[in-house]
Scaffold this active site. Sequence first.
Site, PDB file in Angstrom:
ATOM      1  N   SER A  19       0.841  -1.199   0.000  1.00  0.00           N
ATOM      2  CA  SER A  19       0.000   0.000   0.000  1.00  0.00           C
ATOM      3  C   SER A  19       0.873   1.245   0.000  1.00  0.00           C
ATOM      4  CB  SER A  19      -0.927   0.025   1.224  1.00  0.00           C
ATOM      5  OG  SER A  19      -0.165   0.087   2.419  1.00  0.00           O
ATOM      6  N   ASP A  68       7.110 -10.324   8.299  1.00  0.00           N
ATOM      7  CA  ASP A  68       6.962  -9.388   9.414  1.00  0.00           C
ATOM      8  C   ASP A  68       8.336  -8.806   9.694  1.00  0.00           C
ATOM      9  OD1 ASP A  68       6.722  -8.078  11.840  1.00  0.00           O
ATOM     10  OD2 ASP A  68       5.684  -9.720  12.861  1.00  0.00           O
ATOM     11  N   VAL A  69       8.507  -7.508   9.451  1.00  0.00           N
ATOM     12  CA  VAL A  69       9.838  -6.911   9.567  1.00  0.00           C
ATOM     13  C   VAL A  69      10.357  -6.889  10.996  1.00  0.00           C
ATOM     14  CG1 VAL A  69       9.527  -5.513   7.491  1.00  0.00           C
ATOM     15  CG2 VAL A  69       8.981  -4.528   9.749  1.00  0.00           C
ATOM     16  N   TYR A 162       7.024   8.081  16.950  1.00  0.00           N
ATOM     17  CA  TYR A 162       7.318   8.104  15.511  1.00  0.00           C
ATOM     18  C   TYR A 162       8.549   8.958  15.223  1.00  0.00           C
ATOM     19  CZ  TYR A 162       6.578   8.838  10.490  1.00  0.00           C
ATOM     20  OH  TYR A 162       6.728   8.892   9.132  1.00  0.00           O
ATOM     21  N   LYS A 166      12.088   7.574  13.584  1.00  0.00           N
ATOM     22  CA  LYS A 166      12.618   8.035  12.307  1.00  0.00           C
ATOM     23  C   LYS A 166      13.987   8.701  12.462  1.00  0.00           C
ATOM     24  CE  LYS A 166       9.349   6.561   9.616  1.00  0.00           C
ATOM     25  NZ  LYS A 166       9.608   5.529   8.580  1.00  0.00           N
ATOM     26  N   THR A 197      -1.518  10.020   1.524  1.00  0.00           N
ATOM     27  CA  THR A 197      -1.737   8.577   1.457  1.00  0.00           C
ATOM     28  C   THR A 197      -3.031   8.244   2.173  1.00  0.00           C
ATOM     29  OG1 THR A 197      -0.606   8.039   3.542  1.00  0.00           O
ATOM     30  CG2 THR A 197       0.771   8.181   1.550  1.00  0.00           C
TER      31      THR A 197
END
Length: 256
Positions: A19, A68-69, A162, A166, A197
Amino acid sequence: MTGLFDLTDRTVLVTGAGSGIGQRVAVGLAEAGADVSCVDLAAQRTGSEETADRIRAVGRRAAVIDADVTDADSVEAAVAAHESELGALDGAVNCAGVNHGAHAEEMDVADFRRVVDVNLTGVFLCCQAEGRRMLDRGRGAIVNIASMSATIANRGLWQAHYNSSKAGVKHLTTTLALEWGTRGVRVNALSPGYIETAMIAGPEWTDKKEGFARDTPLGRMGTPDDLVGPVVFLLSDAASYVTGADLLADGGFTGW
């Protein structure tokens, strides 16, 4: 000159390809000539199959791989599956990521750990598995999707987890680039700004998105299309002397 950006017959693994940004980047790499494996959670398989169909529609090979990372064995198996189906791994784009909002003083530690586990630990595990193959051959390029949130703290968005994850991706990228540079593997980060998105498609985002566009020097939010060129560049021979970089694709936002 255009040959510098040609990825014909190279194979590239893209995580988060079911996606959003990952899907568009995977198709864009195929448009540049690459064969691409679409790696995502099993729950995203419908999206991954759609991505693979779009890759095949431009005449390139595609593989759909569930992974699954956050699980090292799953990531290792995904890279092995890529090489089994498409051949030696030439490039990788680590795009899988998650986010949600919460004030820091109220944030559940489980939510903090989940975001860091996917966004940072997941990128490390992917780089590790991808890097092993590339280092053995003395060649390869990796692009990690970070964020302008690695450089700034976004006004009006409550995402300490988050932003921290990052920032970790950005510095992890620099560290791996320095460690692997003399061994033939380049590692760079791409840091998008505000991108349209499905994650921010709800009506509760309308006012915020108007503000994002207004506050961006180019006067608009970005789209996943805007990220294809930078990724192709970083994986291509045009970036042969570029490693450890954090390429901001933010419409100038961080320049204010």
